[in-house]
Design a protein around this motif. Structure first.
Motif, PDB file in Angstrom:
ATOM      1  N   SER A  92       0.803  -1.234   0.000  1.00  0.00           N
ATOM      2  CA  SER A  92       0.000   0.000   0.000  1.00  0.00           C
ATOM      3  C   SER A  92       0.831   1.277   0.000  1.00  0.00           C
ATOM      4  CB  SER A  92      -0.972   0.032   1.191  1.00  0.00           C
ATOM      5  OG  SER A  92      -1.858  -1.071   1.145  1.00  0.00           O
ATOM      6  N   HIS A 119      -1.729  -1.736  -9.761  1.00  0.00           N
ATOM      7  CA  HIS A 119      -3.005  -1.722  -9.032  1.00  0.00           C
ATOM      8  C   HIS A 119      -2.962  -0.727  -7.873  1.00  0.00           C
ATOM      9  CE1 HIS A 119      -6.687  -3.204  -7.194  1.00  0.00           C
ATOM     10  NE2 HIS A 119      -6.028  -3.359  -6.060  1.00  0.00           N
ATOM     11  N   GLU A 120      -1.865  -0.711  -7.141  1.00  0.00           N
ATOM     12  CA  GLU A 120      -1.749   0.226  -6.021  1.00  0.00           C
ATOM     13  C   GLU A 120      -1.693   1.669  -6.514  1.00  0.00           C
ATOM     14  OE1 GLU A 120       1.110  -0.407  -3.021  1.00  0.00           O
ATOM     15  OE2 GLU A 120       0.413  -2.419  -2.502  1.00  0.00           O
ATOM     16  N   ASN A 123      -5.120   2.868  -7.374  1.00  0.00           N
ATOM     17  CA  ASN A 123      -5.907   3.174  -6.182  1.00  0.00           C
ATOM     18  C   ASN A 123      -5.454   4.473  -5.523  1.00  0.00           C
ATOM     19  OD1 ASN A 123      -7.949   0.897  -5.022  1.00  0.00           O
ATOM     20  ND2 ASN A 123      -6.442   0.008  -6.403  1.00  0.00           N
ATOM     21  N   GLU A 192     -15.390  -0.836   1.744  1.00  0.00           N
ATOM     22  CA  GLU A 192     -14.115  -0.279   1.297  1.00  0.00           C
ATOM     23  C   GLU A 192     -13.909  -0.594  -0.178  1.00  0.00           C
ATOM     24  OE1 GLU A 192      -9.393  -1.090   2.102  1.00  0.00           O
ATOM     25  OE2 GLU A 192     -10.780  -1.209   3.786  1.00  0.00           O
ATOM     26  N   HIS A 194     -12.116  -1.023  -3.932  1.00  0.00           N
ATOM     27  CA  HIS A 194     -10.856  -1.389  -4.576  1.00  0.00           C
ATOM     28  C   HIS A 194     -11.024  -1.094  -6.066  1.00  0.00           C
ATOM     29  CE1 HIS A 194      -9.104  -3.406  -1.061  1.00  0.00           C
ATOM     30  NE2 HIS A 194     -10.335  -3.812  -0.815  1.00  0.00           N
ATOM     31  N   TYR A 195     -10.203  -0.196  -6.573  1.00  0.00           N
ATOM     32  CA  TYR A 195     -10.301   0.221  -7.967  1.00  0.00           C
ATOM     33  C   TYR A 195      -9.440  -0.681  -8.845  1.00  0.00           C
ATOM     34  CZ  TYR A 195     -12.380   4.402  -5.940  1.00  0.00           C
ATOM     35  OH  TYR A 195     -13.185   5.263  -5.240  1.00  0.00           O
TER      36      TYR A 195
END
Length: 251
Positions: A92, A119-120, A123, A192, A194-195
């Protein structure tokens, strides 16, 4: 490079402590608008590019390949761009780095690694259910997303028809060409979000990906191991999927 177009929103987790960049030149705060086009970016000012590097990716191969690539990257970009390098220190961390870079007015945040790092970074473009924006509210400038594929998997690059070649990626960044891509979001039981911009898996495929993440030290072989482990004891389940007003049942 890519501009994100959001088609679903949710509530994002709180920001962690801001990250620190290692920049060859100070990041310019006076950023003029950079409209999306299919041509080269304007050369009237230096672009601020933040490279988010996962040095532990691909069992450490990402960090080694990045060091080899860096001299070429500087030779191609340093004339017209401020190059800011930021290494992630754990899960993260790339999210926090990306958010801070966007707030400081970066022209682009470029993920250096595989699909996990990408991915991080994706987001990191969102917070509290909204796109993160530049601190300078009067600026029409927007931050683009970029990718240098140096991880175990590069499925997103293949989706765009890009070769898994970091030097070609540098050339795309040098040209400054932007295009749009949609962003999806999944809200879990806790709400929560998650994109994602590539693919969202369910059931067997998701299990295979989960198990594969445990064996990244084996390189691309991790996907074979993950698939085999997912098949062991697998049982089919019926799914009901509703898209708009249409209901689909998979058995």
């Amino acid at each position: 490079m890519i501009c994100l177009s959001q088609f679903a929103l949710g509530r994002a987790p709180p920001m962690a402590k801001p990250s620190v960049f290692r920049a060859e030149h100070p990041m310019a705060l006076d950023l003029s608008p950079n409209p999306i086009s299919h041509g080269a970016a304007s050369s009237s000012r230096r672009r601020d590019l933040v490279f988010v590097v996962n040095p532990r990716g691909a069992s450490g191969r990402t960090g080694k390949e990045w060091k080899k690539l860096l001299p070429y990257l500087r030779s191609r970009l340093s004339v017209d761009c401020n190059i800011c390098e930021s290494l992630t220190s754990g899960p993260s961390h790339a999210i926090d780095i990306t958010r801070e870079a966007i707030k400081e007015g970066a022209d682009a945040v470029i993920a250096v690694g595989g699909d996990g790092t990408l991915h991080e970074v994706v987001n990191g473009f969102f917070s509290a259910g909204k796109l993160v924006t530049n601190h300078n509210r009067e600026s029409a400038h927007s931050t683009a997303l970029g990718l240098i594929p140096l991880g175990t998997g590069s499925d997103f690059a293949r989706t765009f028809g890009w070769r898994n070649d970091p030097y070609e990626a540098v050339e795309r960044i040098a040209k400054g060409v932007r295009s749009w891509v949609d962003v999806g979001v999944i809200n879990g039981e806790t709400g929560e979000p998650h994109y994602f911009i590539n693919v969202a898996d369910l059931h067997l495929s998701a299990k295979a990906g989960y198990y594969a993440s445990r064996y990244k030290r084996f390189g691309n072989l991790c996907y074979v191991i993950g698939a085999l482990q997912a098949f062991m004891g697998h049982r089919n389940q019926d799914l009901r999927v509703k898209v708009s007003s249409c209901l689909y049942i998979f058995v």
